[in-house]
Enzyme design. Structure first.
Site, PDB file in Angstrom:
ATOM      1  N   SER A 125       0.837  -1.245   0.026  1.00 15.96           N
ATOM      2  CA  SER A 125       0.053   0.035  -0.080  1.00 15.96           C
ATOM      3  C   SER A 125       1.018   1.080  -0.053  1.00 15.96           C
ATOM      4  O   SER A 125       1.847   1.337   0.458  1.00 15.96           O
ATOM      5  CB  SER A 125      -0.916  -0.008   1.231  1.00 15.96           C
ATOM      6  OG  SER A 125      -1.445   1.319   1.556  1.00 15.96           O
ATOM      7  N   TYR A 150      -1.711  -1.353  10.452  1.00 12.44           N
ATOM      8  CA  TYR A 150      -1.956  -1.925   9.284  1.00 12.44           C
ATOM      9  C   TYR A 150      -0.656  -1.538   8.382  1.00 12.44           C
ATOM     10  O   TYR A 150      -0.231  -2.452   7.612  1.00 12.44           O
ATOM     11  CB  TYR A 150      -3.240  -1.466   8.838  1.00 12.44           C
ATOM     12  CG  TYR A 150      -3.375  -1.691   7.240  1.00 12.44           C
ATOM     13  CD1 TYR A 150      -3.326  -2.824   6.603  1.00 12.44           C
ATOM     14  CD2 TYR A 150      -3.192  -0.761   6.446  1.00 12.44           C
ATOM     15  CE1 TYR A 150      -3.473  -3.154   5.275  1.00 12.44           C
ATOM     16  CE2 TYR A 150      -3.335  -0.760   4.785  1.00 12.44           C
ATOM     17  CZ  TYR A 150      -3.483  -1.997   4.443  1.00 12.44           C
ATOM     18  OH  TYR A 150      -3.346  -2.195   3.021  1.00 12.44           O
ATOM     19  N   LYS A 154       2.536  -3.644   6.140  1.00 12.63           N
ATOM     20  CA  LYS A 154       2.986  -3.828   5.004  1.00 12.63           C
ATOM     21  C   LYS A 154       4.623  -3.281   4.823  1.00 12.63           C
ATOM     22  O   LYS A 154       5.350  -3.964   4.078  1.00 12.63           O
ATOM     23  CB  LYS A 154       2.195  -2.633   4.193  1.00 12.63           C
ATOM     24  CG  LYS A 154       0.763  -3.136   3.753  1.00 12.63           C
ATOM     25  CD  LYS A 154       0.542  -4.402   3.160  1.00 12.63           C
ATOM     26  CE  LYS A 154      -0.765  -4.712   3.278  1.00 12.63           C
ATOM     27  NZ  LYS A 154      -0.926  -6.342   2.558  1.00 12.63           N
TER      28      LYS A 154
END
Ligand code: UD1
Length: 335
Positions: A125, A150, A154
């Site tokens: 992302s 989150y 990544k």
């Protein structure tokens, strides 16, 4: 025929990628634990392409199940989508996110190493850049501290993959997506948010459909032209196609490094009000919205420089914002 494992293949981006893989002649096997997807998606993919992908309901936190899967399946490449993705929730349940997003990744890479499987595509992302200091973002833009658990999964995930590529001579491509929206033109697959949508476009389509009363536009005092925040919205089918091209690059050994990273966006920023206006125009729907306070944690603007992906992958986002919003609306009407 190359057999490709797609983890999270019944999710939003996963399902669109499965369709593009099948259309490109790949044999697809899906692993999904159905934690944020529906088994109906499997039938919808099948009715769209005419080919039922193999499906295993496996939770990737279960190492034994993964080992058994790889003992009984010959795999030529992996596209790894399966992950938790709710930013707000991730901050409240960091250990769940690390266990699921990092634990599963490690298990998959271990199987690749043990079974000599190569060619790994990682779903990342733009949030892995942290808060950007300069726009547009190129692949050389230094990554700042991730703003959420989150996003951190990544960032850390990419580091784990890079180190594994170096140590075990694996080949991987990580794709840093900007904001995926839209749906397949058949309206047979699309985004299926759980409960009240947190993302802008599903909220817009549900408001137009009368499921939500009003869209809240989070802030109009950002330092942007109309005061609302800017993102780079990319049609999910364009995004899915980027995965096929990245996979073919690995399979054809055209990659220039063991680990490569590409931005996948349109290169164009759109404000929230632009999304509202474009949606209204593209669909002939009037949208009930009001301006409210900023959403905590949001940044004013982020959009991609996609030159590297355009030149190196020979990939470019082709669909317009109108097409993306119209397809999201057709999908919503089909629900
Ligand atoms: C979010 C996720 C990101 C994910 C991306 C695409 C967060 C903080 N980040 O990014 O991890 O990659 O979605 O799935 O959740 N907005 C409104 N009203 C709404 C909803 C959103 O005005 O009801 C605004 C937001 O303030 C933002 C823009 O619309 O400016 C886009 O929001 P959203 O779709 O949630 O995406 P991001 O926050 O950019």
């Amino acid at each position: 025929m190359k057999r490709i494992l797609v983890t999270g293949g019944l999710g939003f981006i996963g399902s669109h990628t499965v369709v593009e893989l099948q259309n490109s002649g790949f044999d697809v096997v899906i692993i999904d634990n159905l934690s944020n997807s529906s088994i109906k998606v499997l039938d919808n993919i099948t009715s769209l392409t005419g080919i039922k992908p193999d499906f295993y309901q496996i939770d990737l936190r279960n190492k034994q199940d993964i080992t058994h899967f790889f003992n009984t399946n010959k795999i030529d490449g992996i596209i790894h989508f399966a992950a938790f993705k709710a930013v707000g929730e991730s901050v409240k349940k960091p250990l769940d996110y690390y266990e699921n997003n990092i634990g599963s990744l490690v298990y998959l890479l271990q199987e690749m190493q043990h079974k000599n499987i190569d060619n790994f595509i990682f779903s990342s992302s733009c949030m892995a850049y942290g808060t950007p200091e300069k726009l547009p973002i190129t692949e050389q833009t230094p990554s700042n501290k991730a703003a959420s658990t989150y996003a951190n999964t990544k960032q850390i995930g990419e580091e784990i993959i890079q180190e594994s590529c170096d140590a075990y001579d694996l080949h991987a491509i990580t794709l840093r997506y900007f904001n995926p929206i839209g749906a397949h033109k058949s309206a047979k697959i699309g985004e299926l948010p759980n409960g009240v949508p947190q993302n802008l476009v599903p909220f817009v389509t549900q408001t137009a459909a009368g499921i939500r009363e009003q869209l809240s536009v989070f802030g109009n005092d950002y330092p942007t032209e109309d005061g609302t925040a800017i993102r780079d919205y990319i049609h999910v089918v364009d995004l899915a196609k980027a995965h096929i091209i990245a996979l073919q690059r690995l399979l054809n050994k055209q990659n220039k490094q063991n680990f490569e990273l590409f931005n996948i966006g349109t290169g164009k920023g759109s404000s929230v009000l632009e999304i509202v206006k474009t949606f209204e125009k593209a669909t002939n729907q009037k949208l009930n919205y009001k301006i409210v306070d900023r959403r905590p944690g949001d940044i004013a603007a982020i959009y991609a420089d996609t030159t590297f992906a355009n030149e190196e992958l020979k990939w470019k986002a082709e669909k317009t914002l109108e097409e993306a919003l119209k397809s999201a609306w057709e999908w919503q009407k089909n629900q």
